[in-house]
Motif scaffolding. Structure first.
Motif, PDB file in Angstrom:
ATOM      1  N   LEU A   6      42.560  33.386  36.666  1.00  0.00           N
ATOM      2  CA  LEU A   6      42.371  33.362  35.218  1.00  0.00           C
ATOM      3  C   LEU A   6      42.601  34.748  34.609  1.00  0.00           C
ATOM      4  CD1 LEU A   6      41.560  31.702  32.736  1.00  0.00           C
ATOM      5  CD2 LEU A   6      39.174  32.275  33.215  1.00  0.00           C
ATOM      6  N   GLN A   7      42.131  35.788  35.303  1.00  0.00           N
ATOM      7  CA  GLN A   7      42.335  37.155  34.814  1.00  0.00           C
ATOM      8  C   GLN A   7      43.821  37.505  34.752  1.00  0.00           C
ATOM      9  OE1 GLN A   7      40.009  39.525  37.527  1.00  0.00           O
ATOM     10  NE2 GLN A   7      38.133  39.341  36.305  1.00  0.00           N
ATOM     11  N   ARG A   8      44.556  37.138  35.812  1.00  0.00           N
ATOM     12  CA  ARG A   8      45.991  37.417  35.846  1.00  0.00           C
ATOM     13  C   ARG A   8      46.735  36.629  34.769  1.00  0.00           C
ATOM     14  NH1 ARG A   8      48.785  39.784  36.121  1.00  0.00           N
ATOM     15  NH2 ARG A   8      50.490  39.409  37.586  1.00  0.00           N
ATOM     16  N   ARG A 319      40.307  41.405  46.656  1.00  0.00           N
ATOM     17  CA  ARG A 319      40.322  41.152  45.224  1.00  0.00           C
ATOM     18  C   ARG A 319      39.029  40.512  44.757  1.00  0.00           C
ATOM     19  NH1 ARG A 319      46.688  39.209  44.700  1.00  0.00           N
ATOM     20  NH2 ARG A 319      47.537  41.321  44.716  1.00  0.00           N
ATOM     21  N   ALA A 320      38.400  39.760  45.616  1.00  0.00           N
ATOM     22  CA  ALA A 320      37.106  39.185  45.276  1.00  0.00           C
ATOM     23  C   ALA A 320      36.052  40.288  45.113  1.00  0.00           C
ATOM     24  CB  ALA A 320      36.672  38.181  46.346  1.00  0.00           C
ATOM     25  N   LYS A 321      36.104  41.298  45.995  1.00  0.00           N
ATOM     26  CA  LYS A 321      35.176  42.423  45.878  1.00  0.00           C
ATOM     27  C   LYS A 321      35.466  43.227  44.613  1.00  0.00           C
ATOM     28  CE  LYS A 321      34.376  43.018  50.844  1.00  0.00           C
ATOM     29  NZ  LYS A 321      34.556  43.925  52.019  1.00  0.00           N
ATOM     30  N   GLY A 322      36.760  43.390  44.314  1.00  0.00           N
ATOM     31  CA  GLY A 322      37.126  44.123  43.104  1.00  0.00           C
ATOM     32  C   GLY A 322      36.654  43.418  41.846  1.00  0.00           C
ATOM     33  N   SER A 323      36.740  42.087  41.824  1.00  0.00           N
ATOM     34  CA  SER A 323      36.278  41.333  40.666  1.00  0.00           C
ATOM     35  C   SER A 323      34.768  41.394  40.537  1.00  0.00           C
ATOM     36  CB  SER A 323      36.733  39.865  40.804  1.00  0.00           C
ATOM     37  OG  SER A 323      38.136  39.784  40.845  1.00  0.00           O
ATOM     38  N   ALA A 324      34.080  41.441  41.692  1.00  0.00           N
ATOM     39  CA  ALA A 324      32.619  41.498  41.648  1.00  0.00           C
ATOM     40  C   ALA A 324      32.120  42.802  41.059  1.00  0.00           C
ATOM     41  CB  ALA A 324      32.072  41.326  43.065  1.00  0.00           C
ATOM     42  N   LYS A 325      32.876  43.901  41.328  1.00  0.00           N
ATOM     43  CA  LYS A 325      32.484  45.198  40.769  1.00  0.00           C
ATOM     44  C   LYS A 325      32.667  45.225  39.261  1.00  0.00           C
ATOM     45  CE  LYS A 325      33.563  47.819  44.952  1.00  0.00           C
ATOM     46  NZ  LYS A 325      34.410  48.877  45.540  1.00  0.00           N
TER      47      LYS A 325
END
Length: 325
Positions: A6-8, A319-325
Protein backbone atom coordinates in the motif's frame (compact mmCIF):
# COMPACT_ATOMS: atom_id res chain seq x y z
CA UNK A 1 3.52 -7.21 3.22
CA UNK A 2 0.13 -5.57 2.65
CA UNK A 3 1.27 -2.39 4.40
CA UNK A 4 4.42 -2.17 2.28
CA UNK A 5 2.44 -2.75 -0.93
CA UNK A 6 0.00 0.00 0.00
CA UNK A 7 2.87 2.38 0.80
CA UNK A 8 4.53 1.70 -2.56
CA UNK A 9 1.21 2.16 -4.36
CA UNK A 10 0.53 5.52 -2.68
CA UNK A 11 4.07 6.63 -3.51
CA UNK A 12 3.20 6.23 -7.20
CA UNK A 13 0.76 9.15 -7.03
CA UNK A 14 3.25 12.00 -6.27
CA UNK A 15 5.73 10.36 -8.65
CA UNK A 16 3.26 10.46 -11.53
CA UNK A 17 2.27 14.04 -10.68
CA UNK A 18 5.92 15.08 -10.82
CA UNK A 19 6.41 13.21 -14.10
CA UNK A 20 3.35 14.88 -15.64
CA UNK A 21 4.68 18.33 -14.70
CA UNK A 22 8.09 17.53 -16.15
CA UNK A 23 6.67 16.08 -19.39
CA UNK A 24 4.34 19.02 -19.98
CA UNK A 25 7.00 21.59 -19.12
CA UNK A 26 9.50 20.08 -21.56
CA UNK A 27 7.05 20.10 -24.45
CA UNK A 28 5.72 23.55 -23.53
CA UNK A 29 9.26 24.97 -23.81
CA UNK A 30 9.78 23.49 -27.26
CA UNK A 31 9.57 26.15 -30.00
CA UNK A 32 6.76 26.17 -32.54
CA UNK A 33 3.75 23.91 -32.91
CA UNK A 34 2.04 21.76 -35.53
CA UNK A 35 0.83 24.78 -37.49
CA UNK A 36 4.19 26.56 -37.56
CA UNK A 37 5.53 24.41 -40.38
CA UNK A 38 2.74 25.33 -42.79
CA UNK A 39 4.02 28.34 -44.73
CA UNK A 40 0.71 28.72 -46.61
CA UNK A 41 -1.17 29.84 -43.52
CA UNK A 42 -1.51 33.54 -42.86
CA UNK A 43 -0.84 34.97 -39.41
CA UNK A 44 -4.56 35.57 -38.91
CA UNK A 45 -5.34 31.94 -39.72
CA UNK A 46 -2.53 30.76 -37.44
CA UNK A 47 -3.96 32.75 -34.55
CA UNK A 48 -7.44 31.33 -35.24
CA UNK A 49 -6.17 27.72 -35.25
CA UNK A 50 -4.13 28.19 -32.10
CA UNK A 51 -7.13 29.70 -30.35
CA UNK A 52 -9.37 26.86 -31.54
CA UNK A 53 -7.00 24.23 -30.12
CA UNK A 54 -6.22 26.19 -26.94
CA UNK A 55 -2.57 26.75 -27.81
CA UNK A 56 -2.73 30.45 -26.95
CA UNK A 57 -3.77 29.88 -23.33
CA UNK A 58 -1.36 30.35 -20.39
CA UNK A 59 0.93 27.39 -19.74
CA UNK A 60 -0.45 26.68 -16.26
CA UNK A 61 -4.03 26.64 -17.56
CA UNK A 62 -3.04 24.35 -20.41
CA UNK A 63 -1.36 21.95 -17.96
CA UNK A 64 -4.41 21.58 -15.72
CA UNK A 65 -6.63 21.21 -18.78
CA UNK A 66 -4.35 18.47 -20.12
CA UNK A 67 -4.27 16.60 -16.78
CA UNK A 68 -8.04 16.89 -16.46
CA UNK A 69 -8.47 15.39 -19.92
CA UNK A 70 -6.07 12.55 -19.08
CA UNK A 71 -8.02 11.69 -15.94
CA UNK A 72 -11.20 11.51 -18.03
CA UNK A 73 -9.56 9.22 -20.59
CA UNK A 74 -9.08 11.92 -23.21
CA UNK A 75 -5.47 11.81 -24.44
CA UNK A 76 -5.91 14.71 -26.83
CA UNK A 77 -6.20 15.01 -30.60
CA UNK A 78 -3.45 14.11 -33.06
CA UNK A 79 -3.28 16.76 -35.77
CA UNK A 80 -0.89 14.65 -37.83
CA UNK A 81 -3.32 11.72 -38.10
CA UNK A 82 -6.49 13.80 -37.64
CA UNK A 83 -7.71 11.31 -35.04
CA UNK A 84 -7.94 11.11 -31.24
CA UNK A 85 -4.58 10.21 -29.73
CA UNK A 86 -6.04 7.19 -27.96
CA UNK A 87 -7.17 5.75 -31.28
CA UNK A 88 -3.77 6.34 -32.89
CA UNK A 89 -1.91 4.73 -30.00
CA UNK A 90 -4.37 1.83 -29.87
CA UNK A 91 -3.81 1.19 -33.58
CA UNK A 92 -0.01 1.07 -33.50
CA UNK A 93 0.97 -0.01 -29.99
CA UNK A 94 -0.05 -3.64 -30.45
CA UNK A 95 2.15 -3.92 -33.54
CA UNK A 96 5.10 -2.92 -31.37
CA UNK A 97 3.97 -5.27 -28.60
CA UNK A 98 3.85 -8.22 -31.03
CA UNK A 99 7.48 -7.76 -32.05
CA UNK A 100 8.78 -6.74 -28.61
CA UNK A 101 7.04 -9.55 -26.71
CA UNK A 102 8.23 -12.21 -29.15
CA UNK A 103 11.78 -10.87 -28.98
CA UNK A 104 11.54 -10.63 -25.18
CA UNK A 105 10.64 -14.33 -24.81
CA UNK A 106 13.34 -15.50 -27.23
CA UNK A 107 16.10 -13.25 -25.84
CA UNK A 108 15.43 -14.12 -22.19
CA UNK A 109 15.13 -17.86 -22.87
CA UNK A 110 18.39 -17.93 -24.86
CA UNK A 111 20.23 -15.71 -22.37
CA UNK A 112 19.20 -17.81 -19.35
CA UNK A 113 20.04 -21.14 -21.04
CA UNK A 114 23.41 -19.93 -22.35
CA UNK A 115 24.29 -18.23 -19.05
CA UNK A 116 23.63 -21.37 -17.01
CA UNK A 117 25.79 -23.54 -19.27
CA UNK A 118 28.50 -20.88 -19.50
CA UNK A 119 28.64 -20.40 -15.72
CA UNK A 120 28.82 -24.16 -15.12
CA UNK A 121 31.74 -24.40 -17.57
CA UNK A 122 33.59 -21.22 -16.60
CA UNK A 123 36.61 -20.39 -18.78
CA UNK A 124 35.93 -23.32 -21.09
CA UNK A 125 36.08 -22.98 -24.87
CA UNK A 126 32.29 -22.55 -24.98
CA UNK A 127 32.45 -19.81 -22.33
CA UNK A 128 35.15 -17.94 -24.23
CA UNK A 129 33.24 -18.19 -27.50
CA UNK A 130 30.05 -16.94 -25.84
CA UNK A 131 31.95 -14.03 -24.28
CA UNK A 132 33.34 -13.08 -27.69
CA UNK A 133 29.91 -13.37 -29.35
CA UNK A 134 28.26 -11.30 -26.60
CA UNK A 135 30.72 -8.43 -26.94
CA UNK A 136 30.60 -8.64 -30.75
CA UNK A 137 26.79 -8.42 -30.78
CA UNK A 138 26.79 -5.57 -28.26
CA UNK A 139 29.15 -3.55 -30.45
CA UNK A 140 26.89 -3.71 -33.52
CA UNK A 141 24.19 -1.01 -33.91
CA UNK A 142 20.67 -2.24 -34.50
CA UNK A 143 20.32 -0.57 -37.91
CA UNK A 144 23.47 -2.39 -39.14
CA UNK A 145 22.15 -5.76 -37.95
CA UNK A 146 18.82 -5.02 -39.64
CA UNK A 147 20.44 -4.09 -42.95
CA UNK A 148 22.62 -7.22 -42.89
CA UNK A 149 19.56 -9.41 -42.29
CA UNK A 150 17.66 -7.70 -45.11
CA UNK A 151 20.61 -8.13 -47.49
CA UNK A 152 21.16 -11.78 -46.55
CA UNK A 153 17.71 -13.23 -45.91
CA UNK A 154 15.51 -10.97 -48.03
CA UNK A 155 17.55 -9.91 -51.06
CA UNK A 156 20.07 -12.75 -51.47
CA UNK A 157 18.03 -15.73 -50.27
CA UNK A 158 14.54 -14.31 -50.77
CA UNK A 159 13.06 -16.20 -47.82
CA UNK A 160 12.00 -13.14 -45.80
CA UNK A 161 10.05 -10.00 -46.69
CA UNK A 162 12.01 -6.76 -46.79
CA UNK A 163 9.65 -4.86 -44.52
CA UNK A 164 6.13 -3.71 -43.79
CA UNK A 165 3.33 -5.30 -41.80
CA UNK A 166 1.73 -7.43 -44.54
CA UNK A 167 2.43 -8.31 -48.15
CA UNK A 168 1.57 -5.40 -50.43
CA UNK A 169 -1.65 -6.02 -52.37
CA UNK A 170 -2.60 -9.12 -50.38
CA UNK A 171 -6.19 -9.81 -49.35
CA UNK A 172 -5.48 -12.35 -46.62
CA UNK A 173 -8.02 -12.91 -43.86
CA UNK A 174 -8.11 -15.01 -40.71
CA UNK A 175 -5.19 -17.37 -40.14
CA UNK A 176 -3.53 -16.42 -43.44
CA UNK A 177 -3.45 -12.77 -42.40
CA UNK A 178 -1.82 -13.50 -39.03
CA UNK A 179 0.68 -15.88 -40.63
CA UNK A 180 1.65 -13.10 -43.04
CA UNK A 181 2.03 -10.62 -40.16
CA UNK A 182 4.21 -13.04 -38.19
CA UNK A 183 6.29 -13.71 -41.29
CA UNK A 184 6.98 -9.97 -41.60
CA UNK A 185 7.69 -9.70 -37.84
CA UNK A 186 10.52 -12.28 -37.83
CA UNK A 187 13.32 -9.96 -38.98
CA UNK A 188 12.46 -7.10 -36.57
CA UNK A 189 12.28 -9.70 -33.78
CA UNK A 190 15.73 -11.03 -34.69
CA UNK A 191 17.23 -7.54 -34.54
CA UNK A 192 15.76 -6.86 -31.09
CA UNK A 193 16.91 -10.31 -29.90
CA UNK A 194 20.46 -9.55 -31.07
CA UNK A 195 20.42 -6.18 -29.31
CA UNK A 196 19.18 -7.64 -26.00
CA UNK A 197 20.94 -11.02 -25.99
CA UNK A 198 24.39 -9.64 -25.15
CA UNK A 199 23.55 -7.50 -22.09
CA UNK A 200 21.17 -10.14 -20.70
CA UNK A 201 23.71 -12.93 -21.06
CA UNK A 202 26.40 -10.89 -19.29
CA UNK A 203 23.97 -9.99 -16.51
CA UNK A 204 22.68 -13.54 -15.95
CA UNK A 205 26.13 -15.15 -16.24
CA UNK A 206 27.60 -12.81 -13.61
CA UNK A 207 24.67 -13.42 -11.29
CA UNK A 208 24.94 -17.19 -11.79
CA UNK A 209 28.71 -17.19 -11.11
CA UNK A 210 28.20 -15.22 -7.88
CA UNK A 211 25.50 -17.65 -6.74
CA UNK A 212 27.54 -20.76 -7.53
CA UNK A 213 30.36 -19.49 -5.28
CA UNK A 214 28.09 -19.08 -2.24
CA UNK A 215 28.25 -21.30 0.84
CA UNK A 216 24.78 -22.80 0.50
CA UNK A 217 25.70 -24.18 -2.95
CA UNK A 218 28.83 -25.86 -1.51
CA UNK A 219 26.68 -27.22 1.31
CA UNK A 220 24.15 -28.64 -1.17
CA UNK A 221 26.92 -30.35 -3.12
CA UNK A 222 28.49 -31.67 0.10
CA UNK A 223 25.15 -33.26 1.01
CA UNK A 224 25.38 -35.30 -2.18
CA UNK A 225 22.53 -33.65 -4.10
CA UNK A 226 22.56 -34.25 -7.87
CA UNK A 227 24.25 -31.46 -9.83
CA UNK A 228 21.08 -30.79 -11.80
CA UNK A 229 19.13 -30.26 -8.57
CA UNK A 230 21.86 -27.98 -7.20
CA UNK A 231 21.85 -25.87 -10.36
CA UNK A 232 18.16 -25.65 -11.22
CA UNK A 233 16.52 -25.85 -7.79
CA UNK A 234 18.94 -23.87 -5.64
CA UNK A 235 21.35 -21.81 -7.74
CA UNK A 236 19.03 -20.72 -10.54
CA UNK A 237 16.27 -19.65 -8.17
CA UNK A 238 18.60 -17.32 -6.29
CA UNK A 239 20.52 -16.13 -9.34
CA UNK A 240 17.32 -15.01 -11.04
CA UNK A 241 16.13 -12.89 -8.10
CA UNK A 242 17.88 -9.72 -9.39
CA UNK A 243 16.22 -10.37 -12.76
CA UNK A 244 12.88 -9.45 -11.17
CA UNK A 245 14.07 -5.85 -10.96
CA UNK A 246 15.23 -6.01 -14.57
CA UNK A 247 11.86 -7.48 -15.53
CA UNK A 248 10.10 -4.41 -14.13
CA UNK A 249 12.11 -2.12 -16.41
CA UNK A 250 11.22 -4.26 -19.43
CA UNK A 251 7.47 -3.56 -19.10
CA UNK A 252 7.53 -0.15 -20.82
CA UNK A 253 9.93 -1.52 -23.45
CA UNK A 254 7.26 -4.01 -24.55
CA UNK A 255 5.01 -1.12 -25.57
CA UNK A 256 7.48 1.62 -26.49
CA UNK A 257 8.65 -0.04 -29.69
CA UNK A 258 12.10 0.15 -31.26
CA UNK A 259 12.38 3.42 -33.18
CA UNK A 260 15.40 2.52 -35.31
CA UNK A 261 14.33 -1.06 -36.00
CA UNK A 262 10.82 -0.01 -36.97
CA UNK A 263 12.24 2.62 -39.31
CA UNK A 264 14.57 0.10 -41.00
CA UNK A 265 11.80 -2.44 -41.61
CA UNK A 266 8.98 0.09 -42.16
CA UNK A 267 7.15 -1.60 -39.31
CA UNK A 268 4.07 0.44 -38.29
CA UNK A 269 4.73 0.52 -34.57
CA UNK A 270 4.57 3.07 -31.79
CA UNK A 271 8.28 3.87 -32.09
CA UNK A 272 7.93 4.83 -35.73
CA UNK A 273 4.96 7.17 -35.20
CA UNK A 274 6.76 8.69 -32.23
CA UNK A 275 9.70 9.53 -34.48
CA UNK A 276 7.41 10.94 -37.17
CA UNK A 277 5.58 13.04 -34.57
CA UNK A 278 8.84 14.76 -33.66
CA UNK A 279 9.34 15.98 -37.23
CA UNK A 280 5.72 17.18 -37.54
CA UNK A 281 5.59 18.69 -34.02
CA UNK A 282 2.52 16.69 -33.11
CA UNK A 283 3.04 17.46 -29.43
CA UNK A 284 -0.30 16.05 -28.26
CA UNK A 285 0.68 12.60 -29.54
CA UNK A 286 4.24 12.91 -28.26
CA UNK A 287 3.15 13.97 -24.76
CA UNK A 288 0.64 11.12 -24.56
CA UNK A 289 3.18 8.49 -25.64
CA UNK A 290 5.80 9.88 -23.24
CA UNK A 291 3.33 9.96 -20.36
CA UNK A 292 2.11 6.44 -21.15
CA UNK A 293 5.68 5.11 -21.04
CA UNK A 294 6.29 6.97 -17.77
CA UNK A 295 3.19 5.37 -16.26
CA UNK A 296 4.32 1.92 -17.44
CA UNK A 297 7.78 2.53 -15.95
CA UNK A 298 6.35 3.47 -12.55
CA UNK A 299 3.93 0.53 -12.62
CA UNK A 300 6.75 -1.81 -13.68
CA UNK A 301 8.89 -0.70 -10.73
CA UNK A 302 5.93 -1.17 -8.39
CA UNK A 303 5.31 -4.72 -9.67
CA UNK A 304 9.04 -5.54 -9.43
CA UNK A 305 9.20 -4.35 -5.81
CA UNK A 306 6.18 -6.41 -4.83
CA UNK A 307 7.43 -9.53 -6.65
CA UNK A 308 10.89 -9.17 -5.13
CA UNK A 309 9.38 -8.98 -1.67
CA UNK A 310 7.28 -12.09 -2.35
CA UNK A 311 10.19 -14.05 -3.82
CA UNK A 312 12.85 -13.27 -1.22
CA UNK A 313 11.94 -13.76 2.43
CA UNK A 314 15.04 -11.80 3.53
CA UNK A 315 13.76 -8.68 1.78
CA UNK A 316 10.30 -9.27 3.24
CA UNK A 317 11.65 -9.41 6.78
CA UNK A 318 13.91 -6.36 6.31
CA UNK A 319 11.09 -4.25 4.89
CA UNK A 320 8.72 -5.40 7.59
CA UNK A 321 11.20 -4.18 10.23
CA UNK A 322 11.61 -0.91 8.36
CA UNK A 323 7.84 -0.37 8.29
CA UNK A 324 7.59 -1.15 11.99
CA UNK A 325 10.11 1.58 12.81
Amino acid sequence: MLRYTLQRFLLMIPTLIGVSILVFALFAMMPGDFFSGDTKLTQVRLDQLREAYGLNKPVLERYFLWVSQLLHGDWGFSMQYNQPVSKVIGTYIWNSFLVSFGAFIIAWALAIAVSIYSARHKYSLFDRIITFVVFAVMSLPSFFVGLVLIKTLSINLGIMPVGGLITTGSNYTGAQYWFDVLHHAILPMLVIVCVNFGPLTRYFRTSMLDTLSMDFIRTARAKGLPESQVIYKHALKNAMLPAITLLGFRLPALFSGAIITEQVFSWPGIGRIQFESVTTRDYALLMSITMLLAILTVVGNFIADVLYTMADSRVRITRAKGSAK
